[in-house]
Write an enzyme that holds these catalytic residues in place. Structure first.
Site, PDB file in Angstrom:
ATOM      1  N   ARG A  18     -12.841   8.066   7.399  1.00  0.00           N
ATOM      2  CA  ARG A  18     -11.611   8.660   7.961  1.00  0.00           C
ATOM      3  C   ARG A  18     -10.446   8.539   6.984  1.00  0.00           C
ATOM      4  O   ARG A  18     -10.516   7.834   5.989  1.00  0.00           O
ATOM      5  CB  ARG A  18     -11.217   7.941   9.263  1.00  0.00           C
ATOM      6  CG  ARG A  18     -12.228   8.040  10.382  1.00  0.00           C
ATOM      7  CD  ARG A  18     -11.745   7.299  11.620  1.00  0.00           C
ATOM      8  NE  ARG A  18     -11.612   5.858  11.366  1.00  0.00           N
ATOM      9  CZ  ARG A  18     -10.983   5.011  12.172  1.00  0.00           C
ATOM     10  NH1 ARG A  18     -10.406   5.450  13.272  1.00  0.00           N
ATOM     11  NH2 ARG A  18     -10.914   3.734  11.881  1.00  0.00           N
ATOM     12  N   VAL A  68     -17.796  -4.424   5.169  1.00  0.00           N
ATOM     13  CA  VAL A  68     -17.396  -4.986   3.877  1.00  0.00           C
ATOM     14  C   VAL A  68     -16.884  -6.418   3.999  1.00  0.00           C
ATOM     15  O   VAL A  68     -16.845  -7.149   3.012  1.00  0.00           O
ATOM     16  CB  VAL A  68     -16.315  -4.117   3.187  1.00  0.00           C
ATOM     17  CG1 VAL A  68     -16.842  -2.726   2.883  1.00  0.00           C
ATOM     18  CG2 VAL A  68     -15.038  -4.039   4.030  1.00  0.00           C
ATOM     19  N   SER A 148      -1.473  -1.452  -1.720  1.00  0.00           N
ATOM     20  CA  SER A 148      -0.392  -1.046  -0.819  1.00  0.00           C
ATOM     21  C   SER A 148       0.960  -1.421  -1.398  1.00  0.00           C
ATOM     22  O   SER A 148       1.082  -2.376  -2.170  1.00  0.00           O
ATOM     23  CB  SER A 148      -0.562  -1.731   0.540  1.00  0.00           C
ATOM     24  OG  SER A 148       0.566  -1.521   1.365  1.00  0.00           O
ATOM     25  N   TYR A 161      -1.405  -9.167   5.347  1.00  0.00           N
ATOM     26  CA  TYR A 161      -1.772  -7.927   4.648  1.00  0.00           C
ATOM     27  C   TYR A 161      -1.216  -7.917   3.220  1.00  0.00           C
ATOM     28  O   TYR A 161      -1.919  -7.569   2.266  1.00  0.00           O
ATOM     29  CB  TYR A 161      -1.237  -6.748   5.449  1.00  0.00           C
ATOM     30  CG  TYR A 161      -1.646  -5.382   4.951  1.00  0.00           C
ATOM     31  CD1 TYR A 161      -2.956  -4.927   5.105  1.00  0.00           C
ATOM     32  CD2 TYR A 161      -0.720  -4.534   4.357  1.00  0.00           C
ATOM     33  CE1 TYR A 161      -3.328  -3.664   4.678  1.00  0.00           C
ATOM     34  CE2 TYR A 161      -1.085  -3.268   3.917  1.00  0.00           C
ATOM     35  CZ  TYR A 161      -2.392  -2.840   4.087  1.00  0.00           C
ATOM     36  OH  TYR A 161      -2.755  -1.585   3.650  1.00  0.00           O
ATOM     37  N   ALA A 163      -0.399 -10.512   1.430  1.00  0.00           N
ATOM     38  CA  ALA A 163      -1.096 -11.543   0.651  1.00  0.00           C
ATOM     39  C   ALA A 163      -2.430 -11.014   0.135  1.00  0.00           C
ATOM     40  O   ALA A 163      -2.787 -11.233  -1.024  1.00  0.00           O
ATOM     41  CB  ALA A 163      -1.314 -12.785   1.512  1.00  0.00           C
ATOM     42  N   LYS A 165      -3.412  -7.784  -0.262  1.00  0.00           N
ATOM     43  CA  LYS A 165      -3.246  -6.687  -1.222  1.00  0.00           C
ATOM     44  C   LYS A 165      -2.657  -7.189  -2.536  1.00  0.00           C
ATOM     45  O   LYS A 165      -3.021  -6.714  -3.617  1.00  0.00           O
ATOM     46  CB  LYS A 165      -2.358  -5.592  -0.624  1.00  0.00           C
ATOM     47  CG  LYS A 165      -2.980  -4.859   0.564  1.00  0.00           C
ATOM     48  CD  LYS A 165      -4.256  -4.141   0.195  1.00  0.00           C
ATOM     49  CE  LYS A 165      -4.763  -3.248   1.310  1.00  0.00           C
ATOM     50  NZ  LYS A 165      -6.016  -2.538   0.959  1.00  0.00           N
TER      51      LYS A 165
END
Length: 250
Positions: A18, A68, A148, A161, A163, A165
């Site tokens: 998606r 994953v 990001s 998030y 941390a 990325k």
């Protein structure tokens, strides 16, 4: 189709069913002619829709189901695929799968921290390491990590998030130095506000005022950048983090 790409050369896109992942699958197939491995965790219908879209534009694709964030599941799925496709080579890996569990750090539950790091950071290790050796032996490869804006500048409510990325960004720069001599490039793309499932709950009308280009980006725009980095046109670019955010972090 890029010259030199044979039928037994593959591109794996994690979270390819998606949004940005689907757009990347379609673009890699269209531009570079790779047989696309569409990784998905649970939404088989969405993955089948991506497969259908690739085939409708004349490309080839295969579904590859595994989580994953699960080390053993990932190892089993990749090993089994390689065993069943002994002459196949994954030349391009796009680590795109991700998730977020937003909330103020003070109140964040440990499971929300762990789940986000497992999916966004640990998956980089689980998926990339087993595919790296064949790339090294072949002396060619493209590894592209979708990170990001949050991993670069930080975002309130996304400590977990950001941390994850941010760590992938550091890993990108380090791995690029390890494998460059074998003609393998490792880069990251850092989207800002892009219209997708991840941003569905955001107030686009208000947030676009923060963006100099005054709009959200599209999944297709991110896919074009990934496709370029996967191509031979980008052979001298490695260890880079390329922002695609409409100027919000320039």
């Amino acid at each position: 189709m890029e010259k030199g790409v044979q039928e037994l050369k593959y591109a794996l896109v994690t979270g390819g069913s998606r949004g940005i992942g689907r757009a990347i699958c379609l673009q890699l197939s269209k531009d570079l002619g790779y047989h696309i491995l569409i990784n998905y965790r649970s939404n088989k219908n969405a993955a089948l829709e991506t497969l259908s879209k690739i085939e409708s534009q004349g490309g080839k694709a295969t579904l590859l189901q595994f989580d994953v964030a699960n080390a053993s599941e990932t190892e089993t799925a990749l090993s089994l695929w390689q065993e069943n496709n002994k002459d196949a080579v994954v030349e391009v890996l796009v680590n795109n799968a991700g998730t977020h569990k937003d909330g103020l750090f003070l109140w964040m539950k440990s499971n929300d921290w762990k789940q986000v790091l497992d999916t966004n950071l640990n998956s980089f290790f689980y998926v990339t390491q087993p595919l790296l050796q064949p790339m090294l032996l072949q002396r060619f490869g493209r590894i592209i990590n979708v990170v990001s804006l949050s991993g670069l500048k930080g975002t309130a409510g996304q400590v977990n998030y950001a941390a994850a990325k941010g760590a992938v960004i550091a890993a990108t720069k380090s791995l690029a130095q390890e494998v460059a001599k074998r003609n393998i490039t490792v880069n990251a793309v850092a989207p800002g506000f892009v219209t997708s499932d991840m941003t569905a709950g955001l107030d686009e009308k208000e947030l676009k005022k923060l963006v100099p280009l005054n709009r959200f980006g599209t999944a297709e725009e991110v896919a074009h950048l990934v496709s370029f980095l996967a191509s031979k046109k980008a052979s001298y670019i490695t260890g880079e983090v390329i922002n695609i955010n409409g100027g919000i972090y320039s």
